[in-house]
Motif scaffolding. Structure first.
Motif, mmCIF file in Angstrom:
data_model
loop_
_atom_site.group_PDB
_atom_site.id
_atom_site.type_symbol
_atom_site.label_atom_id
_atom_site.label_comp_id
_atom_site.label_asym_id
_atom_site.label_seq_id
_atom_site.Cartn_x
_atom_site.Cartn_y
_atom_site.Cartn_z
ATOM 1 N N ARG A 7 2.138 1.916 -23.367
ATOM 2 C CA ARG A 7 2.483 3.120 -24.101
ATOM 3 C C ARG A 7 2.005 4.306 -23.293
ATOM 4 N N LEU A 15 8.132 13.138 -22.200
ATOM 5 C CA LEU A 15 9.005 12.173 -22.858
ATOM 6 C C LEU A 15 10.125 12.890 -23.621
ATOM 7 N N HIS A 49 10.177 4.690 -18.556
ATOM 8 C CA HIS A 49 10.554 5.068 -19.915
ATOM 9 C C HIS A 49 12.016 5.496 -19.949
ATOM 10 N N SER A 52 14.179 2.453 -19.891
ATOM 11 C CA SER A 52 14.172 1.696 -21.151
ATOM 12 C C SER A 52 14.887 2.437 -22.266
ATOM 13 N N SER A 53 15.084 3.743 -22.092
ATOM 14 C CA SER A 53 15.753 4.548 -23.114
ATOM 15 C C SER A 53 17.224 4.774 -22.802
#
Length: 883
Positions: A7, A15, A49, A52-53
């Motif tokens: 995380r 983000l 990230h 993964s998004s």
């Protein structure tokens, strides 16, 4: 070795930026972004990230490597191989250019390559939105960077996004940042302390070690994880740089890592003993691995030092520590020498343990109470005798408690108690365990611990038993349990231990009448053993001094309490005594509150609350929340009272709710909450003025409270004010007496300013209300305006509204003058004398009040009359004057 993050902490802005970018490129809002930052800062984690998004997006992933950074188009070759089947759909010229790039042939000019890349990405994006991820852009060859930069400037309207990461500032190719200037840049800094703590929580690092690791890591996530895990540290991006150094340069870095300070002279001197020289340090500096700030030497990145140290053999580490021991010979370095000596010792050794203990004071000056705890704990682990180990563990626990490390302190204290079976050794252990119980807001548990140990010690060590009973009495008083304080006094007298008179004085201070309690408390403060040293022998002097400061407040000496608390705050910060800071800040905040500095009280209490929360200290949370709840009550902030009262001590929570009721005119609620304050000793006296005001206002509405309760409350307050000689107390007692009709308001006004601005405003308000009821509206308005101004300044909304209501009832007009004509020409003495005369006092009464002769009073009135345009006292009474 690349780091993985389950995380991402502390990266909410980044983000969010990535998520917005992905959403926009799906609708044709093509754009590019480069994350910049030093190694381990989290650039790769952000790219992961994004990957993964990227649901529903076509991903193209590439990156640079140092070995291929000079090969033309190596970066594009890696990036475009997955889409080779789509090249044939391009125009022939662009298709040929891409094929030549993939074949390793000369594709022609850089413009042609950039145009072909843009066309290919646009083609892919028309079918499915495309996200291009490029890691380690600084190692991507120059030609490929040019092509990416060309395309990045032309993505408007395309369903294409380019997200890249570039390292700075260590050893990146010259011009790399300039060469990707076509892309917007976002520089990453270290995460904040809160996020860093959350990252460390995923490791097995003890919480008390968080602070130094956070400081050393500069908030770099990979450094937090590597150092926090304590295992072998991979050199990662610095592996090749370290491997390229000479053996002597690596020796220089090992000595620096072992010392873990920026003491260049000591590091060089120790390294010379192992064959390294200044030239070897220059070699490391040229490699970008070390840096200098003024005369301070350090590593360029938090990962380098741990990597060097843990990568060395055990034998080489010992050599480095021994070299440092040999050069640290001055007394001021006793703590550092002891630490390095301990690192060279593989078995128990009393001489080394003793040397560590000797350097404790230097450790405190250098690193605060946490460093003291470290030194004692190291000494304990090297102690051959269990008793010495237990004694040193107890000292470590004491220091850890002061350092704001309660979990560690409890563990150390428990370990120590198992090693100290002899009751005579248990004194300090009991005090430490009691201190921790008090910090945890369990003062009765502390009392029981101290009393139980005192009983066991009374025969063999009566002096220690007496000290413990003094501390036990103080703990019971902190718990608002005067009966247990008395029990401690009776036990001390029964056992006939030294200090029994101090325990009895504490019992009198906690549960005696006002005059006796004041005398006992003064005796404790003035005694030669005043509660830092042989009187209580509480292990940590800062805590005992904080208790003394709070005692001054019980005597109404809030200026003294504030001054002492301010001094203690400075000392606690200087010693890094985080565990003491919430208590000291609470004392300071209460003094500021009592002196009418509501804003300062809130600022101080908020700092105390934040500190207490950060170290999990329940007592600190309760005390700071109590101050904040009371201020919220004064300001009519119902939500604030509810929020803070939930965590506050019971007395403060009740007081806050009572003040809220008082401001809202719910007088019966105030009386019900505060009636018990009449009989709770010195601690309850500060509540009496609020009780009396509620009673007086209720009486105006025909309600009443038993005269015995009110009379006893006023008598206690008056007796206390006289016994203490407190000007603050005198002002509150005078106002309370006037409210009950037992004294003149003129007397209360004469001393109102002694209680601080806020209490003065309350006196102005009740005086103005009384004047209005006496049909003297002009005089009333002057006092009500003064009260309104002060209440508004302090944000005391209900009190300000009450003053406005009274002003309207007194005939306030929008254009009313704030003072009588000519009043601004009066001297301060003339203004005060004229106001007292307007209130009906004779020259003799005024003289007694102001310590002047009646003749002098008459002279001042003679001077004031023409300035005010009056000729008699009767005319003065019609003017708006304030004393």
């Amino acid at each position: 070795m690349p780091m993985t993050f389950p995380r991402l902490h502390g990266r909410d802005d980044e983000l969010g930026r990535i998520d917005r970018m992905l959403a926009e490129l799906r609708t044709g809002g093509g754009q590019a972004l480069v994350f910049r930052g030093e190694a381990g800062i989290g650039k790769s984690a952000l790219l992961a990230h994004a990957a993964s998004s990227a649901d529903g997006l076509f991903l193209l992933r590439g990156g640079g490597s140092e070995g291929e950074s000079t090969l033309p188009y190596a970066g594009l070759h890696l990036l475009l191989r997955p889409v080779v089947d789509h090249v044939g759909d391009l125009a022939d010229t662009h298709a040929e250019t891409i094929r030549r790039v993939l074949a390793g042939s000369d594709p022609g000019g850089r413009f042609a390559v950039g145009a072909a890349l843009l066309e290919l990405l646009s083609l892919l994006g028309r079918r499915t939105p495309v996200l291009v991820l490029v890691d380690d852009l600084h190692w991507v060859d120059e030609e490929s960077r040019d092509a990416l930069s060309f395309a990045a400037r032309r993505l408007a309207g395309e369903r294409v996004g380019i997200l890249a990461a570039v390292r700075e500032p260590l050893r990146v190719p010259a011009g790399s940042v300039r060469d990707v200037a076509g892309m917007p840049h976002h520089r990453l800094s270290g995460v904040d302390d809160e996020a860093a703590a959350r990252i460390l929580a995923s490791t097995e690092l003890p919480r008390h070690r968080y602070a130094p690791v956070i400081e050393a890591s500069r908030g770099i996530p990979s450094a937090l994880l590597e150092i926090g895990r304590g295992g072998p540290v991979g050199a990662g991006p610095f592996e090749a740089d370290l491997a390229a150094l000479s053996e002597r340069a690596r020796t220089m870095l090992l000595v620096a890592a072992a010392d873990d300070t920026c003491d260049t002279g000591t590091i060089l001197a120790a390294a010379r003993r192992l064959g390294a020289t200044l030239d070897d340090l220059r070699e490391a500096e040229d490699a970008g691995l070390v840096m200098f700030t003024d005369t301070c030497f350090g590593f360029s990145h938090p990962l380098i030092g741990p990597a060097v140290y843990r990568g060395a053999t055990f034998a080489r580490r010992i050599e480095a520590h021994r070299a440092l021991v040999d050069v640290l010979t001055v007394e001021a370095d006793a703590d550092r020498r002891g630490r390095h000596l301990a690192a060279t010792t593989t078995t128990s050794d009393e001489s080394v343990a003793a040397e560590l203990e000797t350097g404790v004071e230097h450790a405190r000056m250098r690193g605060g109470m946490a460093a003291v705890a470290d030194a004692y704990e190291r000494a304990a682990r090297l102690s051959p005798a269990p008793r010495d180990e237990g004694r040193r563990l107890t000292s470590a626990a004491r220091a850890a408690a002061d350092a704001g490390q309660p979990e560690r302190a409890r563990q150390l204290a428990d370990q120590a108690s198992a090693l100290l079976p002899d009751p005579a050794d248990a004194t300090w252990s009991a005090i430490v365990r009691a201190t921790l119980a008090e910090d945890d807001d369990r003062p009765i548990d502390a009392h029981h611990t101290l009393v139980g140990t005192a009983k066991r010690l009374a025969g063999a060590a009566p002096r220690d038993a007496g000290r413990l009973l003094v501390a036990a009495a103080e703990a019971a008083w902190a718990a608002d349990d005067p009966d247990k304080v008395t029990d401690a006094a009776e036990l001390a007298e029964t056992l006939a231990v030294p200090g029994a008179d101090q325990v009895r004085a504490l019992a009198t201070a906690a549960g005696g009448g006002p005059a006796a309690a004041v005398a006992a408390l003064r005796a404790l403060l003035e005694a030669d053993c005043a509660p830092v040293d042989t009187c209580t022998d509480v292990a940590i002097s800062l805590r005992a001094r904080a208790r003394s400061a709070s005692w001054w407040a019980l005597l109404g000496e809030h200026d003294t309490a504030r001054a002492e608390a301010l001094e203690l705050v400075t000392e606690a910060r200087a010693h890094a005594a985080t565990g003491v800071l919430p208590r000291v800040l609470a004392v300071l905040a209460r003094a500021q509150l009592r002196l009418g500095d509501l804003g300062e009280a809130v600022t101080t209490a908020e700092e105390g609350l934040a500190t207490a929360v950060s170290i999990g200290q329940r007592r600190g949370i309760a005390e700071a929340s109590g101050v904040l709840a009371v201020v919220a009550g004064l300001r009519g902030d119902e939500q604030g009272v509810a929020r803070y009262a939930a965590d506050a001590d019971q007395s403060s929570a009740e007081h806050a709710a009572a003040l809220l009721d008082l401001g809202a005119g719910r007088l019966n609620g105030v009386i019900e909450r505060l009636a018990c304050a009449v009989d709770v000793g010195l601690v309850g006296l500060e509540l009496v003025p609020d009780l009396i005001e509620a009673v007086a206002r209720a009486a105006e509405s025909g309600d009443s409270v038993g005269d015995d309760v009110v009379d006893r409350a006023l008598a206690n307050l008056t007796t206390w004010a006289a016994a203490t000689g407190s000007a603050w107390g005198e002002a509150l007692a005078a106002r309370s007496a006037a409210l009950l009709g037992k004294a003149e308001f003129a007397a209360a006004m004469a001393v109102a300013g002694q209680a601080g601005a806020f209490e003065q405003a309350r006196t102005e308000l009740v005086h103005g209300e009384w004047l209005r009821r006496e049909r003297r509206p002009a005089r009333a308005r002057a006092h009500l305006r003064a009260a309104l101004s002060l209440f508004e300044r302090h944000g005391a909304t209900p009190w300000a509204e009450r003053a406005r209501t009274e002003l309207r009832a007194a005939g306030e007009r929008r254009d009313s003058a704030t003072t009588a004509p000519g009043a601004d020409t009066l001297t301060p003495q003339e203004r005060r004398i004229a106001a007292l005369a307007a209130d009906g006092l004779s020259n003799r009464d005024i003289g007694a009040r102001l310590y002047l002769s009646p003749r002098t009073v008459g002279y001042h009135l003679y001077k004031a009359y023409p300035k005010l345009g009056v000729t008699s006292r009767g005319e003065l009474a019609k003017l708006e004057l304030m004393a």
